[in-house]
Design a protein around this motif. Structure first.
Motif, PDB file in Angstrom:
ATOM      1  N   ILE A  49       0.871  -1.176   0.000  1.00 26.20           N
ATOM      2  CA  ILE A  49       0.000   0.000   0.000  1.00 26.20           C
ATOM      3  C   ILE A  49       0.903   1.219   0.000  1.00 26.20           C
ATOM      4  N   TYR A  50       0.682   2.107  -0.965  1.00 26.57           N
ATOM      5  CA  TYR A  50       1.445   3.350  -1.069  1.00 26.57           C
ATOM      6  C   TYR A  50       0.629   4.458  -0.430  1.00 26.57           C
ATOM      7  N   CYS A  51       1.260   5.204   0.472  1.00 30.79           N
ATOM      8  CA  CYS A  51       0.590   6.348   1.094  1.00 30.79           C
ATOM      9  C   CYS A  51       1.561   7.517   1.144  1.00 30.79           C
ATOM     10  N   GLU A  52       1.176   8.626   0.533  1.00 30.39           N
ATOM     11  CA  GLU A  52       1.986   9.831   0.647  1.00 30.39           C
ATOM     12  C   GLU A  52       1.228  10.847   1.482  1.00 30.39           C
ATOM     13  N   THR A  53       1.953  11.503   2.362  1.00 35.35           N
ATOM     14  CA  THR A  53       1.380  12.545   3.201  1.00 35.35           C
ATOM     15  C   THR A  53       2.367  13.701   3.253  1.00 35.35           C
ATOM     16  N   GLY A  54       1.830  14.903   3.295  1.00 37.86           N
ATOM     17  CA  GLY A  54       2.705  16.061   3.360  1.00 37.86           C
ATOM     18  C   GLY A  54       1.923  17.345   3.258  1.00 37.86           C
ATOM     19  N   VAL A  55       2.642  18.381   2.889  1.00 37.73           N
ATOM     20  CA  VAL A  55       2.077  19.720   2.809  1.00 37.73           C
ATOM     21  C   VAL A  55       2.114  20.202   1.359  1.00 37.73           C
ATOM     22  N   LEU A  56       0.961  20.647   0.874  1.00 39.49           N
ATOM     23  CA  LEU A  56       0.832  21.221  -0.463  1.00 39.49           C
ATOM     24  C   LEU A  56       0.763  22.731  -0.332  1.00 39.49           C
ATOM     25  N   GLN A  57       1.626  23.416  -1.101  1.00 39.07           N
ATOM     26  CA  GLN A  57       1.639  24.879  -1.086  1.00 39.07           C
ATOM     27  C   GLN A  57       1.275  25.383  -2.470  1.00 39.07           C
ATOM     28  N   MET A  58       0.198  26.211  -2.497  1.00 36.17           N
ATOM     29  CA  MET A  58      -0.266  26.794  -3.750  1.00 36.17           C
ATOM     30  C   MET A  58      -0.281  28.306  -3.588  1.00 36.17           C
ATOM     31  N   PRO A  59       0.023  29.046  -4.649  1.00 34.77           N
ATOM     32  CA  PRO A  59       0.052  30.506  -4.558  1.00 34.77           C
ATOM     33  C   PRO A  59      -1.287  31.071  -4.082  1.00 34.77           C
TER      34      PRO A  59
END
Length: 139
Positions: A49-59
């Protein structure tokens, strides 16, 4: 995970574990976004099982938590979390495609710097138009 980092053909077990993930997203209109976090491939009864977690920064927006999951199976077949087929990762690196009517997703896997690797997605269609470059580095 195999010990031979020079192995040119990837298999499912090569990905198991925690990776640092950085991603740049460039939309056709020039808007750019960035993601930073972790990608973890954990064993389950049928593969990983692939799981990515993190922070997305958009302008113009505050940073937001983001998460994505996929099912990875033997033969490097990748499925959406609901079990629908997504694409097959080329074991030596290279191109794969996914059609999501009416948009086309084309990915290139680059394993030349293994145990680090990168992916480059080109997404095009009437609803979406962006390039997404990701870099995975073992933790």
């Amino acid at each position: 995970m195999r010990d031979n980092a020079d192995q040119s053909v990837r298999c499912l077990q090569d990905f198991e574990g925690r990776w640092q993930l950085t991603r740049q997203i460039r939309h056709a209109d020039g808007v750019q976004a960035a993601f930073s976090g972790d990608a973890v491939w954990c064993p389950d009864a049928d593969g990983l099982i692939y799981c990515e977690t993190g922070v997305l920064q958009m302008p113009g927006s505050p940073p937001m938590q983001a998460e994505r999951r996929y099912l990875w199976r033997e033969g490097l077949q990748v499925y959406f979390e609901d079990g629908r087929f997504f694409h097959q990762v080329p074991a030596r690196g290279g191109q794969a495609e996914h059609w999501c009517d009416p948009d086309t997703y084309v990915v290139h896997y680059d394993f030349s710097d293994w145990p680090a690797f990168s992916t480059s997605w080109q997404v095009s269609g009437p609803r979406k138009s962006y390039e997404m470059r990701s870099r995975y580095t073992r933790c």
